[in-house]
Design an enzyme around this catalytic site. Structure first.
Site, PDB file in Angstrom:
ATOM      1  N   LYS A  93       0.853  -1.205   0.000  1.00 22.15           N
ATOM      2  CA  LYS A  93       0.000   0.000   0.000  1.00 22.15           C
ATOM      3  C   LYS A  93       0.882   1.246   0.000  1.00 22.15           C
ATOM      4  O   LYS A  93       2.099   1.152   0.223  1.00 22.15           O
ATOM      5  CB  LYS A  93      -0.913  -0.012   1.230  1.00 22.15           C
ATOM      6  CG  LYS A  93      -0.157  -0.021   2.561  1.00 22.15           C
ATOM      7  CD  LYS A  93      -1.085  -0.193   3.752  1.00 22.15           C
ATOM      8  CE  LYS A  93      -0.293  -0.374   5.037  1.00 22.15           C
ATOM      9  NZ  LYS A  93      -1.151  -0.684   6.190  1.00 22.15           N
ATOM     10  N   TYR A 113      16.970  29.403   8.852  1.00 23.72           N
ATOM     11  CA  TYR A 113      15.793  30.057   9.430  1.00 23.72           C
ATOM     12  C   TYR A 113      15.788  29.926  10.943  1.00 23.72           C
ATOM     13  O   TYR A 113      16.073  28.854  11.478  1.00 23.72           O
ATOM     14  CB  TYR A 113      14.518  29.443   8.864  1.00 23.72           C
ATOM     15  CG  TYR A 113      14.273  29.773   7.413  1.00 23.72           C
ATOM     16  CD1 TYR A 113      14.090  31.089   7.008  1.00 23.72           C
ATOM     17  CD2 TYR A 113      14.211  28.771   6.458  1.00 23.72           C
ATOM     18  CE1 TYR A 113      13.855  31.394   5.675  1.00 23.72           C
ATOM     19  CE2 TYR A 113      13.976  29.063   5.125  1.00 23.72           C
ATOM     20  CZ  TYR A 113      13.802  30.382   4.742  1.00 23.72           C
ATOM     21  OH  TYR A 113      13.569  30.678   3.415  1.00 23.72           O
TER      22      TYR A 113
END
Ligand SMILES: *Cc1c(COP(=O)(O)O)cnc(C)c1O
Length: 343
Positions: free
Chosen positions: A22, A239
């Site tokens: 899956k 950042y």
């Protein structure tokens, strides 16, 4: 991946193996997984679309639909494609009764043994089994459950014991084991096992590595250093300036970020390898870049190869640092990352 399927087989003994593919084979690509797992006894997927794709690729083994059918019109497709749906809800039984498929189906009747997510309550088994046995649209009946803590110290016994106590008398084939149960609890093997994560070379356990378990990583995420900075004491990088240098620090800027599927929450200190040598990330991961400590890699510079996860850096270690599990990282590999097949 084929190596890990062989490992799963050794753990499975005489049980048959559904290779769980899956979520695009946990980010590895459905068609790639279909080839690597050609020797599996069956495949397990979530959606009809995945199952149809597998059939289109020539898969002839059984295909299990892990959550069964999502609407009445999927009954016919199960018959046409020869799929084995899980039945976990009475609405699915209604759909099968109202419009029996052209060919009777092999089904996996799912019982809830404590996960409390999908499945019929164990207490109601007589009524449900009887109902399914009488359905014209059902040829072969298997029983199934799913474990909530197979990877934790609590284990599977608290679920497996009542499951078998209630259902063993039917003498029907059954399936319960995910990777963790397959690796640790031979009493949970039953007739079909359903390994996923171990096939991709990652450990389901926090206290045992994939290599301890004899598994090999199937995915290597790599990039390279695209800039080198030298930070003076007190200077920060990235950042938020989350990392600040205490001494002069060589920093490599790597072309990989959260838009590639690298976890933004991986903090300073997350393992990463440059030129084959394990070092650490520095500061905040940004969209397209992250930074690494090159202090102990004097040979590293522009163009140096970087492994984000793979053989040198287990994906499990990166996931743990980021407060998640490998499943999430593997599944989240972004479509923009070019994939090269090596095996
Ligand atoms: C995804 C899934 C599995 C595979 O689990 P792993 O932990 O990856 O081995 C097994 N059974 C069911 C029902 C699943 O949804």
């Amino acid at each position: 991946m084929a190596h890990n399927l062989r490992a799963a087989r050794r753990y499975a003994g005489s049980a048959s193996v559904f290779a769980v593919v899956k979520a695009n084979a946990y980010g590895h690509g459905l068609s790639r997984a279909r080839r690597a797992f050609a020797a599996a006894d069956g495949f397990a997927v979530l959606t009809l679309e995945e199952a149809a794709n597998l059939r289109q690729m020539g898969v002839e083994q059984p295909i299990l639909l892990l959550e069964g059918i999502f609407s009445p019109d999927e009954v016919a497709a199960c018959a046409e494609l020869g799929l084995w749906p899980v039945l976990h809800h009475s609405a699915q039984l209604d759909w099968l009764e109202r419009a029996p498929p052209s060919r009777p189906l092999t089904v996996f009747l799912k019982f809830d043994s404590g996960m409390h997510r999908l499945g019929f309550p164990l207490a109601g088994h007589r009524e449900i089994v009887q109902r399914v046995r009488q359905m014209r649209g059902v040829a072969d009946l298997n029983l199934m459950t799913h474990f909530a803590q197979a990877d934790e110290p609590a284990g599977v016994d608290w679920q497996l014991r009542p499951f078998l106590a209630e259902l063993a008398a039917y003498g029907l084939p059954w399936s319960s084991a995910n990777s963790a149960a397959l690796l640790r609890y031979p009493e949970s093997l039953g007739d079909w096992v359903r390994p996923g994560i171990m096939l991709y070379g990652s450990s389901p356990f926090a206290d045992q590595t994939a290599s301890d378990l004899g598994l090999r990583p199937a995915m290597r995420l790599e990039s390279e250093v695209i800039a080198v900075q030298t930070l003076q004491p007190g200077e920060g990088v990235g950042y938020g300036q989350l990392f600040r240098a205490e001494r002069t620090t060589r920093v490599g800027v790597v072309a990989c970020g959260y838009a590639d599927g690298y976890p933004r929450l991986a903090p300073t200190g997350t393992p990463i390898a440059v030129c084959g040598q394990t070092t650490r990330t520095l500061g905040r991961v940004s969209m397209d870049m992250l930074c690494v400590d090159l202090s102990d890699c004097p040979q590293a510079g522009l163009g140096s190869p970087v492994e984000l996860w793979g053989e040198a850096v287990p994906v499990d270690a990166v996931a743990a640092a980021a407060g998640t599990i490998s499943y999430e990282l593997l599944c989240a590999l972004a479509a923009r990352v070019p994939v090269e097949e090596i095996d």
